[in-house]
Design a protein around this motif. Structure first.
Motif, mmCIF file in Angstrom:
data_model
loop_
_atom_site.group_PDB
_atom_site.id
_atom_site.type_symbol
_atom_site.label_atom_id
_atom_site.label_comp_id
_atom_site.label_asym_id
_atom_site.label_seq_id
_atom_site.Cartn_x
_atom_site.Cartn_y
_atom_site.Cartn_z
ATOM 1 N N HIS A 174 0.795 -1.138 0.005
ATOM 2 C CA HIS A 174 -0.046 0.058 0.015
ATOM 3 C C HIS A 174 0.920 1.466 -0.187
ATOM 4 O O HIS A 174 0.441 2.462 -0.588
ATOM 5 N N ARG A 175 2.040 1.057 0.509
ATOM 6 C CA ARG A 175 2.719 2.387 0.834
ATOM 7 C C ARG A 175 3.359 2.829 -0.741
ATOM 8 O O ARG A 175 3.198 3.977 -1.003
ATOM 9 N N LEU A 176 3.655 1.772 -1.597
ATOM 10 C CA LEU A 176 3.965 2.133 -3.036
ATOM 11 C C LEU A 176 2.861 2.936 -3.889
ATOM 12 O O LEU A 176 2.978 4.007 -4.379
ATOM 13 N N ILE A 177 1.575 2.450 -3.390
ATOM 14 C CA ILE A 177 0.440 3.042 -4.020
ATOM 15 C C ILE A 177 0.101 4.406 -3.563
ATOM 16 O O ILE A 177 -0.315 5.288 -4.129
ATOM 17 N N LEU A 178 0.344 4.618 -2.354
ATOM 18 C CA LEU A 178 0.203 5.834 -1.680
ATOM 19 C C LEU A 178 1.247 6.924 -2.164
ATOM 20 O O LEU A 178 0.794 8.208 -2.656
ATOM 21 N N GLU A 179 2.346 6.609 -2.423
ATOM 22 C CA GLU A 179 3.509 7.333 -2.946
ATOM 23 C C GLU A 179 3.040 7.770 -4.252
ATOM 24 O O GLU A 179 3.107 8.905 -4.927
ATOM 25 N N ALA A 180 2.685 6.698 -5.106
ATOM 26 C CA ALA A 180 2.300 6.974 -6.477
ATOM 27 C C ALA A 180 1.250 8.036 -6.514
ATOM 28 O O ALA A 180 1.239 8.890 -7.389
ATOM 29 N N PHE A 181 0.292 7.708 -5.731
ATOM 30 C CA PHE A 181 -1.244 8.529 -5.542
ATOM 31 C C PHE A 181 -0.537 10.185 -5.302
ATOM 32 O O PHE A 181 -1.031 11.059 -5.881
ATOM 33 N N ALA A 182 0.329 10.257 -4.455
ATOM 34 C CA ALA A 182 0.746 11.519 -4.163
ATOM 35 C C ALA A 182 1.381 12.211 -5.202
ATOM 36 O O ALA A 182 1.144 13.389 -5.716
ATOM 37 N N SER A 183 2.353 11.604 -5.905
ATOM 38 C CA SER A 183 2.965 12.175 -7.194
ATOM 39 C C SER A 183 1.809 12.347 -8.208
ATOM 40 O O SER A 183 2.069 13.647 -8.755
ATOM 41 N N PHE A 184 1.000 11.752 -8.460
ATOM 42 C CA PHE A 184 -0.141 12.080 -9.276
ATOM 43 C C PHE A 184 -1.013 13.299 -8.856
ATOM 44 O O PHE A 184 -1.097 14.001 -9.762
ATOM 45 N N VAL A 185 -1.558 13.329 -7.839
ATOM 46 C CA VAL A 185 -2.319 14.410 -7.155
ATOM 47 C C VAL A 185 -1.165 15.825 -7.236
ATOM 48 O O VAL A 185 -1.692 16.909 -7.674
ATOM 49 N N HIS A 186 -0.085 15.794 -6.813
ATOM 50 C CA HIS A 186 0.739 16.941 -6.605
ATOM 51 C C HIS A 186 1.106 17.432 -8.166
ATOM 52 O O HIS A 186 1.583 18.560 -8.344
#
Length: 543
Positions: A354-366
């Motif tokens: 889940h950590r990888l997906i959170l980091e990826a989603f953060a990159s996407f949103v930002h």
């Protein structure tokens, strides 16, 4: 406990000797097998009498009522087909033992078990299916009710029975804090012996991955064919490779230093024993191409030496495709109900990443993506998963919440723990993208459910999701593959910026892809392989 240790002191060396020196102890072990057969004859007779009694009662209750349409005969060989010795195959009335100590767990592995039993009952209506389980807290009525409620699978009550094991704790990982792989394998020997003291079946099938239990059956009872449905290999070449620096998975990079070298040698030795064990099994099925590839590389050469001629076959697990497609609409009209929501359905376990997906989603949103199809809505990541009864899982969810806060995406992330099925379906109706972050997921039932719901999948570029599920349909993609956080972020962007026409077309291709993983497809392939076991049993019993 003393008896168990005495038993282990005999079984483990005996099994190893049998694997490495097949003729050394075979005679003595077969004598033990004959003794177990004799001691279980009374229970076998009582069981068959009970089956006959329950069948008469059941038929009396149903007299005058038409049998459910769902209870039609199925199978790749029509009922009444003659096998080589002239016996009517559909009339076979033996006992099929299913080794599944956690049968009431309610997960994907259990869905495989119950779908397999339903297919077996329909194909051989006079056979008896026995499940060896450690679920002492529930009886037959409660188990079958849960099967109906959880999986919508109707079983024929008179010909299914449960035998309760007393040694299930021996296969728990918590019982073996060190040398867990070996310990659980030894525990499965104890558990299998426990099963055989209760009843020796005519066919013995493992649906949980206890290969050592099947090997023990092969040596104790040479006339009893064995079958394995393998969800994932106990050990694999990928696991060994992951120990190296730069490896992936939860053991990544732990092969350095003296302890790492010792761990590597231990895994290599265990892998060799595991390969020998797999060579004893008559019929092997795997749940995916990825699992098949690993099992072939591990067991294949050893099976050739033992003249095991049956191919290792891929039998995709049954998924609730029909249920999802009925509940979730995929059309131009339904597109109006969907938002820029990314759904991740997975247990909160470390390997789900889940950590990888959170980091990826953060990159996407930002990156402040421009999403023309959703001009007034904010992207959202929805994490739905069960939390096992352990402090570690609860702590993991807490840490993931903290990470979302640190990544400044807390308002864009929703955690839903232990969601009921209707709530999951609700989110499948609203979401646009389904994500999977696990490296080398052996199959990926959740990804199939995404596709059945028409979600565009962004999955790890490995394992079953890559090889079997998120593949091209009609020469066009049904989703995207990724490995790094940056690649996942780009996958989210691609999935959410498709034109309305291309979005709907990809959703429809995804749904078409999911049609390969239905209950009926599983049943047909399961029976193709189980028919081999029945034929082997008839052949061996006639000698």
């Amino acid at each position: 406990m003393g008896f168990i240790f005495i038993l282990l002191s005999f079984l483990v060396p005996a099994l190893v000797s049998l694997l490495l020196l097949p003729k050394t102890l075979r005679f003595g072990v077969e004598l033990l097998g004959n003794s177990l057969r004799r001691s279980s004859r009374t229970r076998r007779g009582l069981l068959l009498d009970r089956v006959a009694s329950e069948t008469r009662r059941y038929e009396a209750q149903r007299k005058g009522r038409k049998e459910d349409d769902d209870w039609e005969q199925i199978g790749s060989i029509p009922p009444g087909t003659e096998v080589e010795d002239g016996t009517a195959d559909s009339e076979w009335d033996g006992i099929v033992g299913f080794f599944h100590p956690f049968c009431n767990a309610g997960g994907g592995g259990e869905r495989v078990l119950w779908a397999a039993i339903r297919a077996t009952q329909k194909r051989w209506p006079k056979a008896t299916c026995v499940v060896y389980t450690g679920d002492h807290d529930v009886d037959k009525v409660a188990i079958l009710k849960r099967v109906t409620d959880r999986f919508n699978i109707q079983l024929h009550p008179p010909t299914i029975h449960f035998l309760y094991l007393t040694t299930r704790d021996w296969v728990l990982a918590s019982a073996w804090p060190h040398f867990t792989l070996l310990g659980q394998s030894i525990g499965s020997l104890v558990l299998a012996y426990d099963a055989f003291t209760l009843l020796v079946p005519d066919i013995f099938i493992d649906t949980m991955g206890y290969a050592f239990a099947l090997a023990l059956s092969s040596f104790l009872f040479p006339t009893v064919p064995t079958g394995a449905y393998v969800h994932y290999p106990t050990i694999s070449t990928d696991m060994l490779d992951s120990l190296q620096a730069g490896g992936q998975g939860i053991n990544a990079g732990t092969g350095s230093g003296y302890r790492g070298l010792a761990k590597k040698r231990y895994w290599q030795l265990f892998a060799k024993v595991y390969c020998n064990v797999g060579s004893t099994i008559d019929v092997v099925m795997t749940n995916s191409t990825w699992t098949q590839s690993h099992i072939k590389s591990l067991w294949g050469p050893y099976r050739i030496k033992r003249s095991k001629t049956n191919e290792i076959d891929v039998v995709f697990p049954p998924v609730a495709v029909e249920e999802v497609t009925e509940a979730v609409e995929v059309s131009e009209e339904s597109e109006k109900k969907r938002g820029p929501y990314i759904l991740y359905i997975a247990q909160f376990r470390p390997e789900k990443n889940h950590r990888l997906i959170l980091e990826a989603f953060a990159s996407f949103v930002h990156s402040k993506p421009n999403l023309p199809a959703y001009p007034d809505e904010t992207p959202k990541l929805v994490l739905i998963g069960s939390v096992r009864n352990s402090h570690d899982d609860a702590k993991r969810v807490y840490e993931l919440r903290l990470l979302a806060h640190e990544l400044h995406i807390r308002e864009n992330v929703e955690f839903i723990c232990d969601a009921p099925w209707p709530l999951m379906l609700e989110w499948m109706n609203k979401a646009s993208v389904g994500v999977n972050g696990m490296w080398n997921e052996h199959f990926g039932i959740g990804v199939v459910e995404y596709q059945a719901a028409g979600l565009i999948s962004v999955v790890n570029n490995s394992g079953g999701p890559k090889l079997d599920i998120v593949v091209e349909v009609d020469g066009k993609p049904t989703g995207f593959h990724a490995t790094t956080a940056e690649q996942y972020s780009e996958g989210f962007r691609k999935a959410l910026t498709l034109s309305p026409q291309n979005t709907l077309a990809m959703r429809q291709r995804a749904r078409k892809s999911a049609e390969r993983f239905t209950d009926r497809g599983f049943a047909d392939k399961w029976l193709k392989n189980t028919e081999k076991l029945v034929a082997l049993r008839i052949e061996r019993a006639s000698k």
